[in-house]
Enzyme design. Structure first.
Site, PDB file in Angstrom:
ATOM      1  CB  CYS A  32     -29.290 -11.253  42.844  1.00  0.00           C
ATOM      2  SG  CYS A  32     -29.692  -9.502  42.781  1.00  0.00           S
ATOM      3  CD  GLU A  60     -23.732  -2.266  41.650  1.00  0.00           C
ATOM      4  OE1 GLU A  60     -24.741  -2.981  41.726  1.00  0.00           O
ATOM      5  OE2 GLU A  60     -23.094  -2.098  40.599  1.00  0.00           O
ATOM      6  CD  GLU A 111     -23.261  -5.168  44.535  1.00  0.00           C
ATOM      7  OE1 GLU A 111     -23.949  -5.941  45.228  1.00  0.00           O
ATOM      8  OE2 GLU A 111     -22.708  -4.161  44.993  1.00  0.00           O
TER       9      GLU A 111
HETATM   10  P1  NAD Z   1     -21.874 -14.981  35.424  1.00  0.00           P
HETATM   11  O1  NAD Z   1     -20.933 -14.774  36.540  1.00  0.00           O
HETATM   12  O2  NAD Z   1     -21.821 -16.250  34.676  1.00  0.00           O
HETATM   13  O3  NAD Z   1     -21.722 -13.835  34.321  1.00  0.00           O
HETATM   14  C1  NAD Z   1     -21.861 -12.479  34.637  1.00  0.00           C
HETATM   15  C2  NAD Z   1     -21.078 -11.660  33.630  1.00  0.00           C
HETATM   16  O4  NAD Z   1     -19.697 -11.936  33.783  1.00  0.00           O
HETATM   17  C3  NAD Z   1     -21.406 -11.982  32.166  1.00  0.00           C
HETATM   18  O5  NAD Z   1     -21.372 -10.799  31.410  1.00  0.00           O
HETATM   19  C4  NAD Z   1     -20.266 -12.898  31.772  1.00  0.00           C
HETATM   20  O6  NAD Z   1     -19.993 -12.891  30.409  1.00  0.00           O
HETATM   21  C5  NAD Z   1     -19.114 -12.283  32.550  1.00  0.00           C
HETATM   22  N1  NAD Z   1     -17.994 -13.185  32.807  1.00  0.00           N
HETATM   23  C6  NAD Z   1     -18.011 -14.538  32.915  1.00  0.00           C
HETATM   24  N2  NAD Z   1     -16.753 -15.006  33.128  1.00  0.00           N
HETATM   25  C7  NAD Z   1     -15.946 -13.920  33.178  1.00  0.00           C
HETATM   26  C8  NAD Z   1     -14.551 -13.749  33.388  1.00  0.00           C
HETATM   27  N3  NAD Z   1     -13.735 -14.784  33.591  1.00  0.00           N
HETATM   28  N4  NAD Z   1     -14.051 -12.501  33.385  1.00  0.00           N
HETATM   29  C9  NAD Z   1     -14.863 -11.436  33.202  1.00  0.00           C
HETATM   30  N5  NAD Z   1     -16.187 -11.538  32.978  1.00  0.00           N
HETATM   31  C10 NAD Z   1     -16.729 -12.771  32.982  1.00  0.00           C
HETATM   32  O7  NAD Z   1     -23.320 -14.725  36.039  1.00  0.00           O
HETATM   33  P2  NAD Z   1     -24.713 -14.915  35.323  1.00  0.00           P
HETATM   34  O8  NAD Z   1     -24.990 -16.371  35.217  1.00  0.00           O
HETATM   35  O9  NAD Z   1     -24.769 -14.058  34.107  1.00  0.00           O
HETATM   36  O10 NAD Z   1     -25.705 -14.248  36.396  1.00  0.00           O
HETATM   37  C11 NAD Z   1     -26.283 -14.927  37.448  1.00  0.00           C
HETATM   38  C12 NAD Z   1     -25.575 -14.638  38.742  1.00  0.00           C
HETATM   39  O11 NAD Z   1     -25.554 -13.237  38.973  1.00  0.00           O
HETATM   40  C13 NAD Z   1     -26.264 -15.229  39.953  1.00  0.00           C
HETATM   41  O12 NAD Z   1     -25.303 -15.791  40.798  1.00  0.00           O
HETATM   42  C14 NAD Z   1     -26.912 -14.031  40.621  1.00  0.00           C
HETATM   43  O13 NAD Z   1     -27.140 -14.161  42.007  1.00  0.00           O
HETATM   44  C15 NAD Z   1     -25.929 -12.970  40.328  1.00  0.00           C
HETATM   45  N6  NAD Z   1     -26.530 -11.652  40.439  1.00  0.00           N
HETATM   46  C16 NAD Z   1     -26.184 -10.872  41.497  1.00  0.00           C
HETATM   47  C17 NAD Z   1     -26.753  -9.615  41.646  1.00  0.00           C
HETATM   48  C18 NAD Z   1     -26.391  -8.714  42.792  1.00  0.00           C
HETATM   49  O14 NAD Z   1     -26.708  -7.531  42.719  1.00  0.00           O
HETATM   50  N7  NAD Z   1     -25.743  -9.192  43.832  1.00  0.00           N
HETATM   51  C19 NAD Z   1     -27.687  -9.165  40.710  1.00  0.00           C
HETATM   52  C20 NAD Z   1     -28.022 -10.010  39.653  1.00  0.00           C
HETATM   53  C21 NAD Z   1     -27.434 -11.244  39.521  1.00  0.00           C
END
Ligand code: NAD
Length: 481
Positions: free
Chosen positions: A282, A461, A248
């Site tokens: 999001c 989901e 997502e």
């Molecule tokens: P992010 O991708 O930086 O981090 C998300 C999670 O992934 C965190 O727990 C982080 O520690 C982990 N992560 C980071 N690098 C990783 C790796 N290499 N391997 C495994 N895990 C890793 O995102 P963010 O800044 O926390 O959240 C914001 C983003 O989330 C925005 O782009 C937003 O649009 C998106 N989002 C999407 C939805 C949806 O349902 N589509 C919902 C909420 C947020």
């Protein structure tokens, strides 16, 4: 200073290496607790615990698992105010939002999947005169759930609840920017009587412990919510191991307002859909397209309403907008406001950092920002900003607005405003998005498929979609003659 722990095998543990990093309170810019910097050693402990717990948990009846998950839901509800205060402090969101949206939704997530699993039936396909196929759906084993910072407990539990309901053991990692309420969830798990090792919560950085979870051969599926770039990295790592993946990802959602809309409803809802949670949802609409006949009227009324929004510290019950989640993210949002100016955009309101009196003078606050005069294909209108920043543009025809709305690499959600039923259906049908709201925004029914197309994700989901993701189907054929 308080040190958070990992929750492994039913107990709170310090990270094996005893390394920690800072957790900031975005409302003050001060460090207020320390987060375990977990690595493979901590993951190994969690995997061992999950492996021994899996036969116990997966062989329990759905009714038994359901009862435990109902207790999860009740456990959070009983400690509502504690969770609300913790979420608002950790994330910077207004306490009223945490109280009305985030924590109640975490309660509902557990309640919903605790009861959904009781109704989860598998299919059978009868072949006349030949035989009968029946499908079984078994839990996968150990699954990884990785969640972001914007709706911390809400999205963490949106993954964990169906994974557990389906009979899996879970290794879960909250965002390192907002780990507090996820860590508290361990207490709820113990109180609910969840067998040790069924749910393991590991804190730490995405690049280290997140990556280790994705790479671990015993983690059979990954449910991830976060940025598109991270999702791409995870897909690249997990695909050669044939892991099941649910991604997502980001969005750049359009709000489309036709001349014939219910003006007041469109206006009030667009205030929320643009700036709720400081625009860090999001599903927030960040590109507002308004038809020519009402453009000036809508724009002026919208600016007037936004000018009355109160940006304040999260505990202030009058706050409409709280703090941005981190200094780094605030700087990113500010850099996009600068880019918008360079691209020829005019800032109609906001565009600046807000400084509150002490003790919040170092907090990360931004004024809600409306930008006008940008073409649909510029970077500001194509890239995800994920903050309190929207663009507003005029359109004339349906074809024109559909082309602009569908022009980004994302396809998560959209909100369409019109009282013409046929037009509403026609436009909804042609939007390249996973979710379309007509005359509404963020109305959620947990049974519906949730997710996006294009760079907004893979898989869905919610409801049966989630339970199907967290199970493996097997078809068994029996010859009848
Ligand atoms: P992010 O991708 O930086 O981090 C998300 C999670 O992934 C965190 O727990 C982080 O520690 C982990 N992560 C980071 N690098 C990783 C790796 N290499 N391997 C495994 N895990 C890793 O995102 P963010 O800044 O926390 O959240 C914001 C983003 O989330 C925005 O782009 C937003 O649009 C998106 N989002 C999407 C939805 C949806 O349902 N589509 C919902 C909420 C947020």
């Amino acid at each position: 200073m308080e040190k958070l722990s990992n929750y492994i095998n039913g107990a709170y543990l310090a990270p094996v290496d005893l390394k920690y990093f800072d957790n900031f309170d975005p409302s003050t810019g001060e460090v207020y607790c320390l987060i375990p910097d977990s690595d493979e050693q901590d993951l190994d402990l969690a995997i061992t615990a999950a492996e021994s717990a899996f036969p116990i948990w997966s062989s329990m009846s759905a009714e038994e698992r359901s009862k435990i998950l109902i207790r999860f839901s009740e456990g959070i509800e009983k400690r509502m105010e504690e969770f609300v205060a913790a979420e608002s402090k950790d994330n910077g969101k207004p306490i009223t939002l945490a109280r009305h949206v985030d924590i109640p939704r975490a309660v509902s997530n557990f309640h919903f999947f605790a009861t959904a699993i009781l109704h989860f039936a598998s299919e059978s396909h009868y072949m006349e005169g030949v035989g009968i196929n029946y499908t079984t759906r078994k839990p996968i084993g150990i699954v990884g759930c990785i969640s972001p910072w914007n709706l911390p407990l809400y999205l963490f539990t949106w993954k964990i609840a169906p994974a557990l309901a389906a009979g899996n053991c879970v290794i879960a990692k909250p965002s390192e920017i907002t780990p507090y309420t996820a860590t508290l969830l361990g207490e709820i798990a113990t109180e609910a009587g969840l067998p040790a090792g069924v749910l393991n919560i590991l804190n730490g950085k995405g690049s280290q412990i997140g990556d280790a979870i994705v790479r671990h051969p015993k983690v059979k599926a990954i449910s991830f919510t976060g940025g598109t770039a991270t999702g791409e990295h995870i897909a690249r790592t997990a695909a050669p191991m044939f892991k099941k993946l649910s991604l997502e990802l980001g969005g750049k959602n359009p709000t489309i307002i036709f001349d014939d809309c219910d003006f007041e409803d469109a206006l009030t809802t667009t205030v929320r859909s643009s700036f709720a949670n400081q625009g860090q949802i999001c599903l927030c609409g960040s590109r507002i397209f308004v038809q020519k006949g009402i453009y000036e009227k809508f724009k002026n009324a919208f600016i007037e309403k936004i000018n009355k929004s109160i940006v304040s510290y999260p505990q202030d019950p009058k706050a409409h907008l709280g703090a941005i989640v981190s200094e780094q993210h605030m700087e990113k949002v500010l850099s996009y406001i600068q880019l918008a100016k360079e691209e020829g955009g005019q800032i109609r309101t906001g565009g600046n950092r807000v400084f509150l009196p002490a003790p919040h003078d170092k907090g990360y606050y931004l004024a809600p920002t409306i930008i006008e005069g940008l073409p649909y294909d510029c970077r500001t209108n194509q890239e995800e900003i994920f903050g309190p920043v929207v663009t507003i543009s005029v359109f004339e025809t349906e074809e024109e607005v559909l082309a602009a709305a569908n022009s980004t690499k994302y396809g998560l959600a959209s909100s369409v405003w019109t009282t013409n039923l046929k037009k509403a259906h026609r436009v909804a049908d042609q939007l390249d998005m996973g979710i379309v709201w007509i005359n509404a925004w963020l109305v959620r029914d947990l049974r519906t498929p949730f997710g996006g197309v294009k760079a907004s994700g893979v898989g869905r989901e919610g409801g049966w979609e989630a339970l199907r993701f967290f199970t493996e189907a097997k078809n068994i054929f029996v010859k009848v003659d």
